[in-house]
Structure formats: structure tokens, C-alpha cells
Design an enzyme around this catalytic site. Sequence first.
Site, short mmCIF file in Angstrom:
data_model
loop_
_atom_site.label_atom_id
_atom_site.label_comp_id
_atom_site.label_asym_id
_atom_site.label_seq_id
_atom_site.Cartn_x
_atom_site.Cartn_y
_atom_site.Cartn_z
N GLU A 56 0.17 -8.77 -30.36
CA GLU A 56 -1.12 -8.12 -30.63
C GLU A 56 -2.23 -8.71 -29.77
OE1 GLU A 56 1.31 -8.09 -34.48
OE2 GLU A 56 0.89 -9.48 -32.84
N CYS A 101 0.84 -1.19 0.00
CA CYS A 101 0.00 0.00 0.00
C CYS A 101 0.89 1.25 0.00
CB CYS A 101 -0.93 0.00 1.21
SG CYS A 101 -0.08 0.29 2.79
#
Length: 383
Positions: free
Chosen positions: A259, A97
Site C-alpha cells: 500500500e 529512444c
Amino acid sequence: MKPHFRNTVERMYRGTFFYNFNNRPILSRRNTVWLCYEVKTRGPSMPTWGAKIFRGQLYPEAKDHPEMKFLHWFRKWRQLHRDQEYEVTWYVSWSPCTRCANSVATFLAEDPKVTLTIFVARLYYFWKPDYQEALRILCQKRGGPHATMKIMNYNEFQHCWNEFVDGQGKPFKPRKNLPKHYTLLHATLGELLRHVMDPGTFTSNFNNKPWVSGQRETYLCYKVERSHNDTWVLLNQHRGFLRNQAPDRHGFPKGRHAELCFLDLIPFWKLDDQQYRVTCFTSWSPCFSCAQKMAKFISKKKHVSLCIFAARIYDDQGRRQEGLRTLHRDGAKIAVMXYSEFKHCWDTFVDHQGRPFQPWDGLDEHSQALSGRLRAILQNQGN
């Protein structure tokens, strides 16, 4: 002298490991954070003298987080061992965090004899700017101490299973979507930390000589813009690069083209209904299958336009020609990279360290020739 361990766990149950170290990017009800760590003395043999587990909760005070528990223990122990250099490795179920990331960055700045590598199963609140900035500060390389953060892949999960899980002699069996989720998280972390490409990697893979040998990888650099008051505004949080995933018996058995990895990533951005322009710079033009799937994507997402600049044309015979024509017919802009696109990629996606882009011999000539070939392919609608 071996350290004295408190508030640690020797081994976790198999179910605990699979539940908490699930690398699905978006998960709920995972409020316990597990931190497996190894500490090695830096040197030729690098023996491991610490390999244990801290456990903590997400929502109580930061002092209850496992990262803070580790720092509290390690700081106390380091007071008696100031001269030794150590390499610390964490395997955590969630990335730190904001408060923990800041505390770890401060610790590393205070103790330059300690290096830290963090492997994370998932990214915690990665869409929030303050969390993004905290991780960038923790991992920034501006000459000072910093952490190295990576996404756990098969090898790291396997290592944790062997070292920290009570597997009862059973082998580690990865989840089906582990490699796909790894690709998404790896790309997201690259965006968040603003990873850049090695200059040699760029010049080797984006060289536009029509005939090259030994280049089996495809690199895809991308950027996203949003329409605002009739102008395109760059979204810096969605900018990065990908490469194809090589065949791996533990991951994609047949590999996965860059892709397709990119198409996997786009829904993860959760774009709204505003108009967006996505620009890709690829070392090779898409194959037939990838072109078809990209065409299907833009035909469904009318608010997203796609521009593709390719350094080279990938085997433009037969079905591959038809794939490019389909992609073009469905609205994608397809062009060959010229000097301006190569320079833009160098300036934007490469770790150039202030060096200007130096075009290679024949760049303009190759670009013009490839542009002619591409025009012939796209205009040949009848074949």
C-alpha cells in the site's frame, strides 16, 4: 577470435557513474547516455568475451546513440561468427529512444541466435505514447525474438560498479532513495509493458481462505478511472500490480508494504484536478499504519476516490480495526472480494493465456463470512 573494439570506454570515473546512473525517476541535464555491455557465448560455461562501455548523446542523430553504436559494431563482427549463439546484457543510464528501440527490435528479429537483456537506470520519456509503444514492441513475447527489459536494482548497480567503474578499491555505496526510486520505476515499467501476474501467484496469494499459512506477501492490483460526462473511463496507462518489498539491508531495512509503494506511485502519475476513481484489489486488507496513511491521502486529494477490495482481512484485532474504520470514515469504500472481483482480477491482471477463471472450493462461503466480519469492524465506531 576476440572482437576488435572501437569507440568504447574501458572504465568510467566514480563521479561519472554516480551522476549518470542516478535512478531518480525525473532528472534534467543528463544528456549523455552510457551503455555498459557484456557479451557471453551461450553454453555450459558461458564465458564473457566482451565487457565494455559505449557512450553517446541524447539529442544528435540516432546513429550517435550508444545503442546504435553497439548494433553497428556487433553486426559487423557477427558476419564472421554467424553460427555462435550469444547472450547480451546492457546496463544503460536511459532506456532506448523510439528509433533505437525499433532498431534493436529489428536486429533481434533478424538474428534469433542473440538474446538481449536490458537493465535501465531510468525510463526515457515514459509518459509519451510513441515511446511506450516502441518499448512494448521491443519487449513483446508473441513467439518471436524480443528483449527483456528490467529496472536496475541494488545488485545491478553493484555489478556495474565492480565491472565498469574505476572504483579504486572503494565499495559501492547506494544512494539513500535507490530502493524507493526502483519501486516507482519498476511499477511504471510494468504499466508501460503491461506486465501480468503468473496464474499460480494469483491463486496462491488471493485465495480467500480465512486461515492461511506461509503467505507473507501482499499483492495489490490497481486500476484508475477518470470521470467524463458522468461515466468512468478506464485509463489503461495506469493499471498494474505491486507487491510488498521484503526487508533488505541494501534497500528497505524494515521492508515496505504494498500500500505504501502504491501511495509512492500515485504522485508520479501527475493527475490533474479532474475527478478520478482508484480501485485496489489486495490479497490482504491494509494494516493500521497503511490504512492511516491511505486515509490521510484521500483526505487531502478530494478529487480522488478510493475503492479497496480485499481478499482477506489482515489480523483485525485492536489498532488494525481502528485503521480500517478511519479509512472508511475518511471516504474510502472498503469491501471484501467476491466472485466478480476475483474474476475481474483474473481477466485483467493475470497471464491466463485464454483460460477462464476457476473458483476454488468455498470461495463464496469465505467471501460471505469475511464480509460479515468487515461490516462488524466498520460499524463498531465506538471501540
